[in-house]
Design a protein around this motif. Structure first.
Motif, PDB file in Angstrom:
ATOM      1  N   UNK A   1       0.676  -1.145  -0.121  1.00 30.03           N
ATOM      2  CA  UNK A   1       0.117  -0.041  -0.010  1.00 30.03           C
ATOM      3  C   UNK A   1       0.968   1.248  -0.046  1.00 30.03           C
ATOM      4  N   UNK A   2       2.103   1.281   0.149  1.00 29.35           N
ATOM      5  CA  UNK A   2       2.737   2.527   0.163  1.00 29.35           C
ATOM      6  C   UNK A   2       2.840   3.036  -1.329  1.00 29.35           C
ATOM      7  N   UNK A   3       2.433   2.221  -2.185  1.00 36.17           N
ATOM      8  CA  UNK A   3       2.389   2.758  -3.696  1.00 36.17           C
ATOM      9  C   UNK A   3       1.271   3.716  -3.824  1.00 36.17           C
ATOM     10  N   UNK A   4       0.313   3.649  -2.945  1.00 40.45           N
ATOM     11  CA  UNK A   4      -0.782   4.490  -2.957  1.00 40.45           C
ATOM     12  C   UNK A   4      -0.101   6.033  -2.373  1.00 40.45           C
ATOM     13  N   UNK A   5       0.830   6.167  -2.252  1.00 34.00           N
ATOM     14  CA  UNK A   5       1.554   7.576  -1.962  1.00 34.00           C
ATOM     15  C   UNK A   5       2.123   8.124  -3.162  1.00 34.00           C
ATOM     16  N   UNK A   6       1.165   8.678  -3.827  1.00 35.30           N
ATOM     17  CA  UNK A   6       1.670   9.179  -5.288  1.00 35.30           C
ATOM     18  C   UNK A   6       2.427  10.243  -5.217  1.00 35.30           C
ATOM     19  N   UNK A   7       2.549  11.058  -4.158  1.00 39.06           N
ATOM     20  CA  UNK A   7       3.668  12.350  -4.083  1.00 39.06           C
ATOM     21  C   UNK A   7       4.934  12.178  -3.587  1.00 39.06           C
ATOM     22  N   UNK A   8       5.203  10.904  -3.098  1.00 39.71           N
ATOM     23  CA  UNK A   8       6.510  10.511  -2.698  1.00 39.71           C
ATOM     24  C   UNK A   8       7.561  10.495  -3.507  1.00 39.71           C
ATOM     25  N   UNK A   9       8.642  11.370  -3.181  1.00 41.94           N
ATOM     26  CA  UNK A   9       9.799  11.585  -4.371  1.00 41.94           C
ATOM     27  C   UNK A   9      10.935  10.743  -3.660  1.00 41.94           C
ATOM     28  N   UNK A  10      10.880  10.744  -2.271  1.00 36.49           N
ATOM     29  CA  UNK A  10      12.274   9.993  -1.903  1.00 36.49           C
ATOM     30  C   UNK A  10      11.575   8.931  -0.771  1.00 36.49           C
ATOM     31  N   UNK A  11      11.885   7.872  -0.800  1.00 37.53           N
ATOM     32  CA  UNK A  11      11.501   6.692   0.089  1.00 37.53           C
ATOM     33  C   UNK A  11      12.740   6.234   0.590  1.00 37.53           C
ATOM     34  N   UNK A  12      12.943   6.272   1.977  1.00 39.50           N
ATOM     35  CA  UNK A  12      14.029   5.576   2.703  1.00 39.50           C
ATOM     36  C   UNK A  12      13.595   4.637   3.826  1.00 39.50           C
ATOM     37  N   UNK A  13      13.760   3.334   3.520  1.00 38.62           N
ATOM     38  CA  UNK A  13      13.340   2.561   4.422  1.00 38.62           C
ATOM     39  C   UNK A  13      14.642   1.419   5.035  1.00 38.62           C
ATOM     40  N   UNK A  14      15.545   2.036   4.845  1.00 40.34           N
ATOM     41  CA  UNK A  14      17.007   1.371   5.104  1.00 40.34           C
ATOM     42  C   UNK A  14      17.203   1.164   6.403  1.00 40.34           C
ATOM     43  N   UNK A  15      18.163   0.293   6.915  1.00 44.18           N
ATOM     44  CA  UNK A  15      18.510  -0.177   8.106  1.00 44.18           C
ATOM     45  C   UNK A  15      17.324  -0.527   9.059  1.00 44.18           C
ATOM     46  N   UNK A  16      16.723  -1.509   8.734  1.00 49.34           N
ATOM     47  CA  UNK A  16      15.616  -2.058   9.435  1.00 49.34           C
ATOM     48  C   UNK A  16      15.515  -3.537   9.326  1.00 49.34           C
ATOM     49  N   UNK A  17      14.497  -4.256   9.761  1.00 49.15           N
ATOM     50  CA  UNK A  17      14.440  -5.539  10.050  1.00 49.15           C
ATOM     51  C   UNK A  17      13.574  -6.113   8.897  1.00 49.15           C
ATOM     52  N   UNK A  18      13.059  -5.119   7.728  1.00 50.23           N
ATOM     53  CA  UNK A  18      12.125  -5.697   6.846  1.00 50.23           C
ATOM     54  C   UNK A  18      12.502  -6.988   6.146  1.00 50.23           C
ATOM     55  N   UNK A  19      11.469  -8.035   5.889  1.00 46.58           N
ATOM     56  CA  UNK A  19      11.722  -9.227   5.494  1.00 46.58           C
ATOM     57  C   UNK A  19      10.777  -9.344   4.435  1.00 46.58           C
ATOM     58  N   UNK A  20      10.932 -10.570   3.591  1.00 43.08           N
ATOM     59  CA  UNK A  20       9.987 -10.787   2.332  1.00 43.08           C
ATOM     60  C   UNK A  20      10.245 -10.087   0.978  1.00 43.08           C
ATOM     61  N   UNK A  21       9.532  -9.942   0.087  1.00 44.44           N
ATOM     62  CA  UNK A  21      10.092  -9.437  -1.274  1.00 44.44           C
ATOM     63  C   UNK A  21       9.893  -8.054  -1.388  1.00 44.44           C
ATOM     64  N   UNK A  22      10.554  -7.372  -2.475  1.00 40.46           N
ATOM     65  CA  UNK A  22      10.519  -6.096  -2.687  1.00 40.46           C
ATOM     66  C   UNK A  22       9.052  -5.828  -3.287  1.00 40.46           C
ATOM     67  N   UNK A  23       8.575  -4.746  -2.870  1.00 38.70           N
ATOM     68  CA  UNK A  23       7.070  -4.589  -3.350  1.00 38.70           C
ATOM     69  C   UNK A  23       6.986  -4.333  -4.870  1.00 38.70           C
ATOM     70  N   UNK A  24       6.433  -5.052  -5.825  1.00 42.53           N
ATOM     71  CA  UNK A  24       6.388  -4.627  -7.032  1.00 42.53           C
ATOM     72  C   UNK A  24       5.545  -3.437  -7.401  1.00 42.53           C
ATOM     73  N   UNK A  25       4.650  -2.943  -6.502  1.00 42.04           N
ATOM     74  CA  UNK A  25       3.946  -1.890  -6.714  1.00 42.04           C
ATOM     75  C   UNK A  25       4.810  -0.494  -6.395  1.00 42.04           C
ATOM     76  N   UNK A  26       5.859  -0.814  -5.962  1.00 39.36           N
ATOM     77  CA  UNK A  26       6.858   0.615  -5.732  1.00 39.36           C
ATOM     78  C   UNK A  26       6.948   1.328  -7.181  1.00 39.36           C
TER      79      UNK A  26
END
Length: 325
Positions: A134-159
């Protein structure tokens, strides 16, 4: 008189129905106080006193015309999860929760209400779970930084459906799988890709070869196959780092953009000879160590200015700065 009466009633109803800026401002203040409460009233937010002006005296809060447009909470003793109430700050352009090692949980779905959000930085926290589609619903975002966390699973194709993205920075997590095929069809800009230090694998989609990336960093994963699709003589790429993977291709067949200043191909299975055009690049960083390269290092450019370690552990490279051929 009847007409005047009707007009008076009309404008009275219109005035009452129009949202007041004071009401909207109060909603923002209430949302902030709920956020503070949800985070267990941490000392970092001690300035969030309901008796003071939240736009001018509250730490990490920035306003425009009385509305909260930026919320930055970083480098403090914050525990708990990202409060759902962040989604009630409807004019928010910047949301930054960074360097909060005790911040846990997932990204709340309520952030999709932030239609004006330009920067989303959730960096170096202890967030986990999947990066939500659902992050892809943020249509105005120019910079997405989710680095240095514990996220697992696949890269969302919706990006790939975020039309204004300048950068996808999801490095230093525990992501698995490969680069989504949808990344071969970005709907807007071609973003910088920072996917390094994850657990990604597989082949990079060939469809990415049509893009002119400014910067790509896939290092520290387990990618296989041909990683040369990021290169091309007519591209304007500046930085490419595909080191510490299992890429396998013939370096002698690669055409490099003259714009490249940083190139790291180390720790792969790259073979072949050096293309002479490498000595025409104005390189500031360069490393091809731990590959299967052979032949003479071209002279006449900047290649000889790098340490021998940048060329070491290949099959049979020779020439300055290594031993003579």
């Amino acid at each position: 008189m009847t007409l005047l009466l009707h007009l008076s009633i009309f404008f009275t109803v219109l005035f009452i129905s129009l949202p007041s800026s004071h009401s909207s401002s109060s909603n923002d203040k209430n949302a902030l106080l709920q956020i503070k409460k949800a985070l267990n009233n941490p000392p970092l937010l001690s300035s969030w006193n309901p008796q003071t002006d939240f736009c001018t005296t509250w730490t990490g809060v920035e306003c425009t015309n009385g509305r909260v447009t930026a919320l930055t909470i970083s480098s403090g003793e914050i525990s708990g999860q990202i409060p759902a109430q962040v989604g009630d700050l409807l004019e928010l352009c910047t949301l930054d929760f960074s360097y909060l090692t005790h911040l846990t949980g997932n990204i709340p779905h309520t952030i999709t209400k932030l239609k004006y959000l330009d920067l989303l930085r959730l960096k170096q926290t202890n967030l986990s779970g999947y990066i939500p589609e659902f992050i892809s619903e943020l249509k105005s975002v120019t910079f997405l930084d989710l680095s240095f966390n514990q996220f697992t699973g696949p890269i969302p194709g919706s990006l790939s459906q975020m039309p204004k993205l300048d950068a996808i920075q999801i490095n230093d997590n525990k992501l698995t799988g490969s680069i989504p095929n949808s990344f071969g069809s970005f709907v807007g800009k071609v973003p910088n890709l920072y996917l390094f230090n994850n657990k990604l694998s597989g082949k990079v989609p060939e469809s990415l070869s049509k893009y002119d990336f400014n910067a790509v960093d896939l290092s520290g994963n387990s990618f296989t196959g041909d990683g040369s699709m990021f290169f091309g003589r007519n591209k304007t790429t500046i930085r490419v780092d595909i080191s510490r993977n299992m890429f396998e291709f013939d370096l002698s067949k690669v055409k490099f953009a003259r714009s490249i200043v940083s190139l790291d191909l180390s720790h792969n299975k790259i073979f072949g000879k050096f293309p002479r055009e490498l000595n025409k690049l104005r390189l500031e960083h360069f490393n091809v160590s731990y590959n299967h390269l052979c032949g003479k290092i071209p002279s006449g450019g900047l290649l000889q200015t790098f340490e021998p370690s940048a060329f070491s552990h290949n099959l049979c490279l020779c020439g300055t700065p290594l031993k003579a051929c």
